[in-house]
Design a protein around this motif. Structure first.
Motif, PDB file in Angstrom:
ATOM      1  N   ASP A   1      53.667  63.956  19.690  1.00 39.62           N
ATOM      2  CA  ASP A   1      55.031  63.477  19.948  1.00 39.62           C
ATOM      3  C   ASP A   1      55.029  62.377  21.009  1.00 39.62           C
ATOM      4  OD1 ASP A   1      56.186  65.142  18.095  1.00 39.62           O
ATOM      5  OD2 ASP A   1      56.854  66.645  19.544  1.00 39.62           O
ATOM      6  N   ARG A   2      54.224  62.558  22.052  1.00 34.31           N
ATOM      7  CA  ARG A   2      54.165  61.541  23.106  1.00 34.31           C
ATOM      8  C   ARG A   2      53.588  60.233  22.568  1.00 34.31           C
ATOM      9  NH1 ARG A   2      52.810  66.128  26.381  1.00 34.31           N
ATOM     10  NH2 ARG A   2      50.582  65.774  26.070  1.00 34.31           N
ATOM     11  N   ASP A   3      52.551  60.337  21.740  1.00 36.31           N
ATOM     12  CA  ASP A   3      51.936  59.135  21.175  1.00 36.31           C
ATOM     13  C   ASP A   3      52.912  58.397  20.259  1.00 36.31           C
ATOM     14  OD1 ASP A   3      49.599  59.708  22.509  1.00 36.31           O
ATOM     15  OD2 ASP A   3      48.601  60.610  20.777  1.00 36.31           O
ATOM     16  N   ILE A   4      53.653  59.138  19.449  1.00 34.40           N
ATOM     17  CA  ILE A   4      54.652  58.519  18.572  1.00 34.40           C
ATOM     18  C   ILE A   4      55.750  57.876  19.411  1.00 34.40           C
ATOM     19  CG2 ILE A   4      56.459  58.994  16.863  1.00 34.40           C
ATOM     20  CD1 ILE A   4      54.600  61.212  15.765  1.00 34.40           C
ATOM     21  N   ALA A   5      56.220  58.596  20.428  1.00 32.68           N
ATOM     22  CA  ALA A   5      57.300  58.083  21.272  1.00 32.68           C
ATOM     23  C   ALA A   5      56.891  56.803  21.979  1.00 32.68           C
ATOM     24  CB  ALA A   5      57.713  59.140  22.295  1.00 32.68           C
ATOM     25  N   GLU A   6      55.645  56.717  22.420  1.00 33.55           N
ATOM     26  CA  GLU A   6      55.180  55.510  23.107  1.00 33.55           C
ATOM     27  C   GLU A   6      55.210  54.315  22.162  1.00 33.55           C
ATOM     28  OE1 GLU A   6      53.970  53.079  26.143  1.00 33.55           O
ATOM     29  OE2 GLU A   6      54.702  55.157  26.218  1.00 33.55           O
ATOM     30  N   ARG A   7      54.850  54.532  20.919  1.00 34.38           N
ATOM     31  CA  ARG A   7      54.882  53.436  19.947  1.00 34.38           C
ATOM     32  C   ARG A   7      56.323  53.039  19.607  1.00 34.38           C
ATOM     33  NH1 ARG A   7      50.298  55.804  20.070  1.00 34.38           N
ATOM     34  NH2 ARG A   7      48.378  54.864  19.257  1.00 34.38           N
ATOM     35  N   VAL A   8      57.194  54.036  19.521  1.00 38.31           N
ATOM     36  CA  VAL A   8      58.609  53.749  19.267  1.00 38.31           C
ATOM     37  C   VAL A   8      59.199  52.959  20.426  1.00 38.31           C
ATOM     38  CG1 VAL A   8      60.899  54.797  19.013  1.00 38.31           C
ATOM     39  CG2 VAL A   8      58.957  55.709  17.715  1.00 38.31           C
ATOM     40  N   HIS A   9      58.893  53.388  21.644  1.00 33.89           N
ATOM     41  CA  HIS A   9      59.410  52.693  22.824  1.00 33.89           C
ATOM     42  C   HIS A   9      58.961  51.238  22.849  1.00 33.89           C
ATOM     43  CE1 HIS A   9      60.570  51.874  26.949  1.00 33.89           C
ATOM     44  NE2 HIS A   9      59.324  51.517  27.211  1.00 33.89           N
ATOM     45  N   LYS A  10      57.688  50.995  22.587  1.00 36.41           N
ATOM     46  CA  LYS A  10      57.171  49.622  22.604  1.00 36.41           C
ATOM     47  C   LYS A  10      57.870  48.755  21.561  1.00 36.41           C
ATOM     48  CE  LYS A  10      52.561  50.608  24.440  1.00 36.41           C
ATOM     49  NZ  LYS A  10      51.096  50.637  24.144  1.00 36.41           N
ATOM     50  N   ALA A  11      58.126  49.332  20.380  1.00 34.14           N
ATOM     51  CA  ALA A  11      58.815  48.574  19.328  1.00 34.14           C
ATOM     52  C   ALA A  11      60.255  48.266  19.725  1.00 34.14           C
ATOM     53  CB  ALA A  11      58.787  49.355  18.017  1.00 34.14           C
ATOM     54  N   LEU A  12      60.911  49.219  20.371  1.00 31.74           N
ATOM     55  CA  LEU A  12      62.296  49.009  20.793  1.00 31.74           C
ATOM     56  C   LEU A  12      62.383  47.956  21.901  1.00 31.74           C
ATOM     57  CD1 LEU A  12      63.488  52.734  20.798  1.00 31.74           C
ATOM     58  CD2 LEU A  12      64.110  50.966  19.145  1.00 31.74           C
ATOM     59  N   VAL A  13      61.399  47.952  22.769  1.00 29.57           N
ATOM     60  CA  VAL A  13      61.354  46.927  23.814  1.00 29.57           C
ATOM     61  C   VAL A  13      61.098  45.560  23.184  1.00 29.57           C
ATOM     62  CG1 VAL A  13      60.027  46.087  25.802  1.00 29.57           C
ATOM     63  CG2 VAL A  13      60.629  48.512  25.641  1.00 29.57           C
ATOM     64  N   ARG A  14      60.156  45.507  22.265  1.00 33.71           N
ATOM     65  CA  ARG A  14      59.770  44.238  21.649  1.00 33.71           C
ATOM     66  C   ARG A  14      60.852  43.653  20.756  1.00 33.71           C
ATOM     67  NH1 ARG A  14      56.902  43.483  16.691  1.00 33.71           N
ATOM     68  NH2 ARG A  14      56.472  45.730  16.617  1.00 33.71           N
ATOM     69  N   GLY A  15      61.539  44.526  20.005  1.00 36.74           N
ATOM     70  CA  GLY A  15      62.443  44.005  18.992  1.00 36.74           C
ATOM     71  C   GLY A  15      63.924  44.151  19.254  1.00 36.74           C
ATOM     72  N   TYR A  16      64.303  45.045  20.189  1.00 39.36           N
ATOM     73  CA  TYR A  16      65.727  45.350  20.314  1.00 39.36           C
ATOM     74  C   TYR A  16      66.207  45.381  21.759  1.00 39.36           C
ATOM     75  CZ  TYR A  16      64.406  46.749  15.637  1.00 39.36           C
ATOM     76  OH  TYR A  16      63.883  46.753  14.370  1.00 39.36           O
ATOM     77  N   ALA A  17      65.471  44.734  22.631  1.00 36.78           N
ATOM     78  CA  ALA A  17      65.873  44.558  24.026  1.00 36.78           C
ATOM     79  C   ALA A  17      66.056  45.865  24.786  1.00 36.78           C
ATOM     80  CB  ALA A  17      67.169  43.736  24.112  1.00 36.78           C
ATOM     81  N   MET A  18      65.305  46.884  24.411  1.00 38.72           N
ATOM     82  CA  MET A  18      65.337  48.099  25.223  1.00 38.72           C
ATOM     83  C   MET A  18      64.622  47.828  26.541  1.00 38.72           C
ATOM     84  SD  MET A  18      63.829  51.946  24.521  1.00 38.72           S
ATOM     85  CE  MET A  18      65.379  52.677  23.996  1.00 38.72           C
ATOM     86  N   PRO A  19      65.188  48.255  27.660  1.00 39.14           N
ATOM     87  CA  PRO A  19      64.502  48.052  28.946  1.00 39.14           C
ATOM     88  C   PRO A  19      63.165  48.785  28.978  1.00 39.14           C
ATOM     89  CG  PRO A  19      66.819  48.611  29.275  1.00 39.14           C
ATOM     90  CD  PRO A  19      66.525  48.848  27.825  1.00 39.14           C
ATOM     91  N   ASP A  20      62.172  48.134  29.538  1.00 38.86           N
ATOM     92  CA  ASP A  20      60.840  48.745  29.643  1.00 38.86           C
ATOM     93  C   ASP A  20      60.753  49.511  30.960  1.00 38.86           C
ATOM     94  OD1 ASP A  20      58.261  49.486  29.264  1.00 38.86           O
ATOM     95  OD2 ASP A  20      57.397  47.496  29.548  1.00 38.86           O
ATOM     96  N   THR A  21      61.468  50.625  31.001  1.00 39.68           N
ATOM     97  CA  THR A  21      61.531  51.436  32.212  1.00 39.68           C
ATOM     98  C   THR A  21      61.178  52.877  31.891  1.00 39.68           C
ATOM     99  OG1 THR A  21      63.857  52.056  31.894  1.00 39.68           O
ATOM    100  CG2 THR A  21      63.417  49.970  33.067  1.00 39.68           C
ATOM    101  N   GLU A  22      60.912  53.643  32.929  1.00 40.36           N
ATOM    102  CA  GLU A  22      60.567  55.051  32.735  1.00 40.36           C
ATOM    103  C   GLU A  22      61.743  55.823  32.139  1.00 40.36           C
ATOM    104  OE1 GLU A  22      58.399  58.211  32.216  1.00 40.36           O
ATOM    105  OE2 GLU A  22      57.636  56.265  32.882  1.00 40.36           O
ATOM    106  N   LEU A  23      62.967  55.441  32.515  1.00 45.06           N
ATOM    107  CA  LEU A  23      64.154  56.099  31.958  1.00 45.06           C
ATOM    108  C   LEU A  23      64.164  55.981  30.439  1.00 45.06           C
ATOM    109  CD1 LEU A  23      66.994  57.378  31.963  1.00 45.06           C
ATOM    110  CD2 LEU A  23      67.911  55.070  32.375  1.00 45.06           C
ATOM    111  N   PHE A  24      63.959  54.778  29.938  1.00 52.82           N
ATOM    112  CA  PHE A  24      64.040  54.582  28.498  1.00 52.82           C
ATOM    113  C   PHE A  24      62.775  55.064  27.789  1.00 52.82           C
ATOM    114  CE2 PHE A  24      67.540  52.005  29.907  1.00 52.82           C
ATOM    115  CZ  PHE A  24      68.496  52.250  28.926  1.00 52.82           C
ATOM    116  N   ARG A  25      61.671  55.115  28.498  1.00 51.50           N
ATOM    117  CA  ARG A  25      60.466  55.737  27.936  1.00 51.50           C
ATOM    118  C   ARG A  25      60.711  57.235  27.750  1.00 51.50           C
ATOM    119  NH1 ARG A  25      57.365  53.253  30.825  1.00 51.50           N
ATOM    120  NH2 ARG A  25      56.475  51.753  29.381  1.00 51.50           N
ATOM    121  N   ARG A  26      61.384  57.834  28.718  1.00 49.10           N
ATOM    122  CA  ARG A  26      61.731  59.253  28.597  1.00 49.10           C
ATOM    123  C   ARG A  26      62.717  59.471  27.466  1.00 49.10           C
ATOM    124  NH1 ARG A  26      63.531  60.142  33.423  1.00 49.10           N
ATOM    125  NH2 ARG A  26      65.758  60.154  32.982  1.00 49.10           N
TER     126      ARG A  26
END
Length: 209
Positions: A132-157
């Motif tokens: 789950d953590r590995d999948i979430a990390e990949r999802v987070h990176k994609a959201l940061v790259r493509g949809y302007a999600m902040p690259d912060t610990e809050l949004f990683r969580r």
């Protein structure tokens, strides 16, 4: 019960292990775990019982190895989808991910049966959490790259929590139906997307301050 697995070193040995795992998955489509035996698995795989025991201590070890293989495939699925050209919206990305995992329930031999009717192997819990953590990390990176999600610990969580929620909703969607409840699957993507991009607050939850 043991989860001991002897890792094969040669190509022919690795092929035998794959045959054993695939035979187990096929048998689980029609055979309850409690009725599954190593003799039956060996016969389905086309190997002797002695060869089977060369690599696996018992049937629980075989199923544990099969689940580990599925965990790896789950991470690879997330990696493939998040590294492709991203769709226009984050909701579409999440729908695409959920559709891929829904297909695992529908098409992967033994997957749904093990999920709901397989043994509860304690040592798989940590591996599932890491998946789950590995999948979430990949999802987070994609959201940061493509949809302007902040690259912060809050949004990683948030990504980690969203992935766990998505997994639980998949569980609910396929619990009663081998094809999955389409309304639950649609709501799952929407719930994840709304949560991921909800405004952050600093008020905290009552009683946690």
């Amino acid at each position: 019960m043991s989860e001991q697995v002897r890792k094969p070193q040669q190509q022919r040995s690795r092929e035998k292990v794959v045959r054993i795992l695939e035979a187990t998955a096929t048998l689980l489509e029609t055979t309850h775990y409690d009725e599954l035996g190593t003799k039956l698995i060996a016969a389905e795989a086309g190997v002797s019982v002695g060869v089977l025991y060369r690599y696996f201590a018992d049937k629980e070890a075989i199923v544990a190895s099969l689940v580990h293989r599925w965990f790896q495939m789950d991470v690879q699925t997330a990696e493939r989808i998040t590294e492709e050209t991203l769709p226009q919206s984050s909701l579409e990305l999440l729908q695409k991910l959920l559709a891929a995992y829904a297909d695992r329930f529908r098409k992967e031999p033994g997957y749904r049966r093990v999920w709901y009717h397989g043994p509860r192997i304690a040592t798989l819990r940590a591996a599932g959490q890491q998946t789950d953590r590995d999948i979430a990390e990949r999802v987070h990176k994609a959201l940061v790259r493509g949809y302007a999600m902040p690259d912060t610990e809050l949004f990683r969580r948030r990504a980690r929590l969203a992935v766990e929620v998505g997994g639980n909703l998949l569980d609910i969607a396929f619990r009663e139906s081998a094809q999955g409840d389409p309304e639950i699957l649609a709501e799952a993507a929407l719930m994840m997307d709304r949560y991921l991009f909800a405004p952050s607050t600093n008020s905290g939850f009552p009683g946690t301050e």
